[in-house]
Design a protein around this motif. Sequence first.
Motif, PDB file in Angstrom:
ATOM      1  N   HIS A   1       5.242  -5.016 -11.686  1.00  0.00           N
ATOM      2  CA  HIS A   1       5.947  -5.211 -10.422  1.00  0.00           C
ATOM      3  C   HIS A   1       7.269  -5.969 -10.585  1.00  0.00           C
ATOM      4  O   HIS A   1       8.006  -6.106  -9.604  1.00  0.00           O
ATOM      5  CB  HIS A   1       5.072  -5.994  -9.420  1.00  0.00           C
ATOM      6  CG  HIS A   1       3.969  -5.190  -8.811  1.00  0.00           C
ATOM      7  ND1 HIS A   1       2.812  -4.876  -9.478  1.00  0.00           N
ATOM      8  CD2 HIS A   1       3.844  -4.633  -7.569  1.00  0.00           C
ATOM      9  CE1 HIS A   1       2.006  -4.183  -8.691  1.00  0.00           C
ATOM     10  NE2 HIS A   1       2.613  -4.006  -7.527  1.00  0.00           N
TER      11      HIS A   1
ATOM     12  N   PHE B   1       9.117  -5.316  -7.034  1.00  0.00           N
ATOM     13  CA  PHE B   1       8.867  -4.026  -6.403  1.00  0.00           C
ATOM     14  C   PHE B   1       7.611  -4.106  -5.551  1.00  0.00           C
ATOM     15  O   PHE B   1       6.654  -4.795  -5.899  1.00  0.00           O
ATOM     16  CB  PHE B   1       8.696  -2.940  -7.466  1.00  0.00           C
ATOM     17  CG  PHE B   1       9.902  -2.750  -8.351  1.00  0.00           C
ATOM     18  CD1 PHE B   1      10.800  -1.739  -8.095  1.00  0.00           C
ATOM     19  CD2 PHE B   1      10.130  -3.592  -9.432  1.00  0.00           C
ATOM     20  CE1 PHE B   1      11.906  -1.548  -8.905  1.00  0.00           C
ATOM     21  CE2 PHE B   1      11.237  -3.414 -10.251  1.00  0.00           C
ATOM     22  CZ  PHE B   1      12.131  -2.392  -9.984  1.00  0.00           C
ATOM     23  N   SER B   2       7.587  -3.354  -4.453  1.00  0.00           N
ATOM     24  CA  SER B   2       6.441  -3.379  -3.543  1.00  0.00           C
ATOM     25  C   SER B   2       5.282  -2.538  -4.058  1.00  0.00           C
ATOM     26  O   SER B   2       4.184  -2.593  -3.502  1.00  0.00           O
ATOM     27  CB  SER B   2       6.862  -2.869  -2.159  1.00  0.00           C
ATOM     28  OG  SER B   2       7.299  -1.517  -2.242  1.00  0.00           O
TER      29      SER B   2
ATOM     30  N   PHE C   1       6.857   5.637 -10.018  1.00  0.00           N
ATOM     31  CA  PHE C   1       5.951   4.946  -9.094  1.00  0.00           C
ATOM     32  C   PHE C   1       4.878   5.939  -8.652  1.00  0.00           C
ATOM     33  O   PHE C   1       5.094   6.759  -7.747  1.00  0.00           O
ATOM     34  CB  PHE C   1       6.739   4.406  -7.904  1.00  0.00           C
ATOM     35  CG  PHE C   1       7.773   3.389  -8.291  1.00  0.00           C
ATOM     36  CD1 PHE C   1       7.476   2.044  -8.269  1.00  0.00           C
ATOM     37  CD2 PHE C   1       9.037   3.790  -8.727  1.00  0.00           C
ATOM     38  CE1 PHE C   1       8.422   1.105  -8.655  1.00  0.00           C
ATOM     39  CE2 PHE C   1       9.987   2.868  -9.113  1.00  0.00           C
ATOM     40  CZ  PHE C   1       9.671   1.520  -9.085  1.00  0.00           C
TER      41      PHE C   1
ATOM     42  N   LEU D   1       9.252   2.732  -0.989  1.00  0.00           N
ATOM     43  CA  LEU D   1       9.360   1.701  -2.016  1.00  0.00           C
ATOM     44  C   LEU D   1      10.362   0.663  -1.545  1.00  0.00           C
ATOM     45  O   LEU D   1      11.473   1.002  -1.112  1.00  0.00           O
ATOM     46  CB  LEU D   1       9.838   2.307  -3.336  1.00  0.00           C
ATOM     47  CG  LEU D   1      10.165   1.301  -4.452  1.00  0.00           C
ATOM     48  CD1 LEU D   1       8.904   0.617  -4.949  1.00  0.00           C
ATOM     49  CD2 LEU D   1      10.901   1.993  -5.597  1.00  0.00           C
TER      50      LEU D   1
ATOM     51  N   LEU E   1      12.422  -2.743  -2.840  1.00  0.00           N
ATOM     52  CA  LEU E   1      12.876  -3.449  -4.035  1.00  0.00           C
ATOM     53  C   LEU E   1      13.720  -4.634  -3.601  1.00  0.00           C
ATOM     54  O   LEU E   1      14.618  -4.496  -2.764  1.00  0.00           O
ATOM     55  CB  LEU E   1      13.712  -2.493  -4.900  1.00  0.00           C
ATOM     56  CG  LEU E   1      14.577  -3.091  -6.010  1.00  0.00           C
ATOM     57  CD1 LEU E   1      13.731  -3.798  -7.046  1.00  0.00           C
ATOM     58  CD2 LEU E   1      15.429  -1.999  -6.658  1.00  0.00           C
TER      59      LEU E   1
END
Length: 746
Positions: free
Chosen positions: A188, A211-212, A243, A251, A253
């Motif tokens: 992540h 990152f989610s 991903f 997503l 970021l």
Amino acid sequence: MLKPFAFLSICCILLSCHPEFRENGFDPIPFVDPFIGTGFHGHTFPGATTPFGMVQLSPDTRLPGWDASSGYHNSDSTIYGFSHTHLSGTGIGDMGDVLVLPFTGENADLPIGSFDKSSEQASPASYQVVLKNFDIQAELTATTRVGIHRYTFPEGESAKLMIDLGHILQANWGHRSTAGKLDILDTHRIQGERFSSGWAHDHRIYFYAEFSAPFIVESLQQKDSVLGTKQARGDSLRVFLTFPKLDQHQLILKVGISPVSMEGARKNMLAEASGWDFDLIRTESKNLWREKLSQIQITTQDASVKRNFYTALYHSMMAPMISQDVDGKYRGMDKQIHQSPDGSSNYTVFSLWDTFRALHPLMSILDPDLTSVWIRSLLQKYKEGGMLPKWPLASNYTGTMVGYPSTALIADALSKGIDDFDTELALEAAVFSSQYHPEIAASLPEPRASRVMPKHLDYINRMEFVPVDSIDASVSYGLECAYYDWCIAQIAKHEQEESLVQQYSKRATFYQHYFDPEFGLMRGKLANGSWREPFSPRFSDHELGDFVEGNSWQWSWFVPHDIPTFMSMMGGKEAFAIQLDSLFSTSSELEGERASSDITGLIGQYAHGNEPSHHIAHLYNHAGHPHKAQERLDQILQEFYLPEPAGIIGNEDCGQMSAWYVMNALGFYQVCPGEPTYSIGRPMIDQASIRLPGGGMFQIQVINNHLDHVYVDQMLLNGEVLEEPFFPHSAIQDGGVLEIYMSDSF
């Protein structure tokens, strides 16, 4: 004269416009169009940023060439990605750090997005676009030190993303990436650094990204070489991520940046964007802009004026940019890490040769405390680097443009009672920076040495003028330095240093060496005292001429500190006004194969697209012909500021072009920073309320204001008639009402 009851009624109407009176529902955000200035040679960018913020998260659509200075041009249709640092409106490019591009499909060596203009939307703190070839919706927002991305991928396609540390905006100065580092911390998180050399000789940026959703590292590359999957070093690093599992195909970021370290970038991100609510962060950042832009509330029936005004105010609040971490650490001009002194902050991107003219006077009204902070930052740079900078960028002396304009900012602040800084140190720094120090020049890399510590200063000290047969840009340096020396004399007066007052007051008269009474213009002089021949006031050479980014017609009027003497040298007020008429009415033809591309926005030989002309129309007020000032200002305001991408007539220059519009649309301008007097022109608004620090208000009421009512018929300040078109800064500081009655005749 206005009747007392009418005066009180106007006050009541204007007070109701104060931002504290929210029942009128005023919101400046819808009137800001970040695409204004992205066409022609405005060199602005449309991406997400905050007031004076470190992050400018924006699409990069163009890499080489002059019109790539901001990374974006409105005529483009491809996107290389979204990088986190940009310059607004400059004539030189740099930055473009930490490029991110989402994409789908097979990995390419360097994927590129395409887009339709119709899919773009931008407003303060927000930008979005659809990458047409990938069918990805990209949304961007920012906090002061963090860029936040939200990407919505199409269903059924693999979601991928590239981070490119080798990406460079190549506008000028051989900008190149020199070193980089990428660390994959886990599934992540990624952190890294990128060093580059360009306009800023040694630019260092660090980042920390979260990152989610979890990612898989598909490829970690240095140029054409594929490296491991955990860590890499090199000057052209890229990482490609996949991903496999996204929530609703989205997503998020978050990228914190720092001029100090990766740990600093991490702290910045955690302090400013710890959560994952993209919409909340965007709303909070918009509210920062809403508060800043609401400091001036205008009323006008002309939608174009309102859009121009609030976009200009927005562009006026991008630079200088804060350049320190949330814990107060920053990189100094000595390239060492420092802890910001109490009550001070480190800022960069001081485009001072441009911005001392209008942006800093505007900010002295709206935020005098920030003016003090900026001056403390400049003085700190003097202590760390040995001299006051004129265009500092990312802890580098660029040496760009002319003279030592930091002195203008200092002198103007002191003239307005803004003195929350070490004034003794300010005088020391100003005097030192006005002298030639070959040891400093020897310590700097070329070609910066000759720009940061130019030999022009040696000639001024020894000969009182700069000979054209010895060095280029001689007349521009002579005229500008005479004004800056006047500024130093004002600083010395504040410090009661009489010997320095006398010394620099004399130096302030050295502009007279360049005046040729035969032509009524400034021109180059040889070392033996004779004029350079041949002479044409239309001639311009951008690189090697006697004038920087202009010619004799445009530069001859730069004597803002000594206008009465200058008028007498020209033969008196009437002769002065006739010569001004000639400036605006002569042919706009330029001579010279390398005439400066900065000479734009021509009315005769007046060039509004570049800063030396910005005060000239107001000189008519000094010559006793205010109606001519009003005619020219009306023409400039209506022809050279349009609510469209090509609507700024030249480089926006970090807020100077825009601040000029803000002040003149309000109806006044400061001809000589350091002399706290405003010249009244031709207002474009019907009324305005300026919220002052401490809760006060300065109000402007324009009566009978129509497009064909160009002329000022009467002026009142707090109910008292103004016989001359001038008023002091103290009238704004103290709060009050300026009334301007317009007419279709004079």
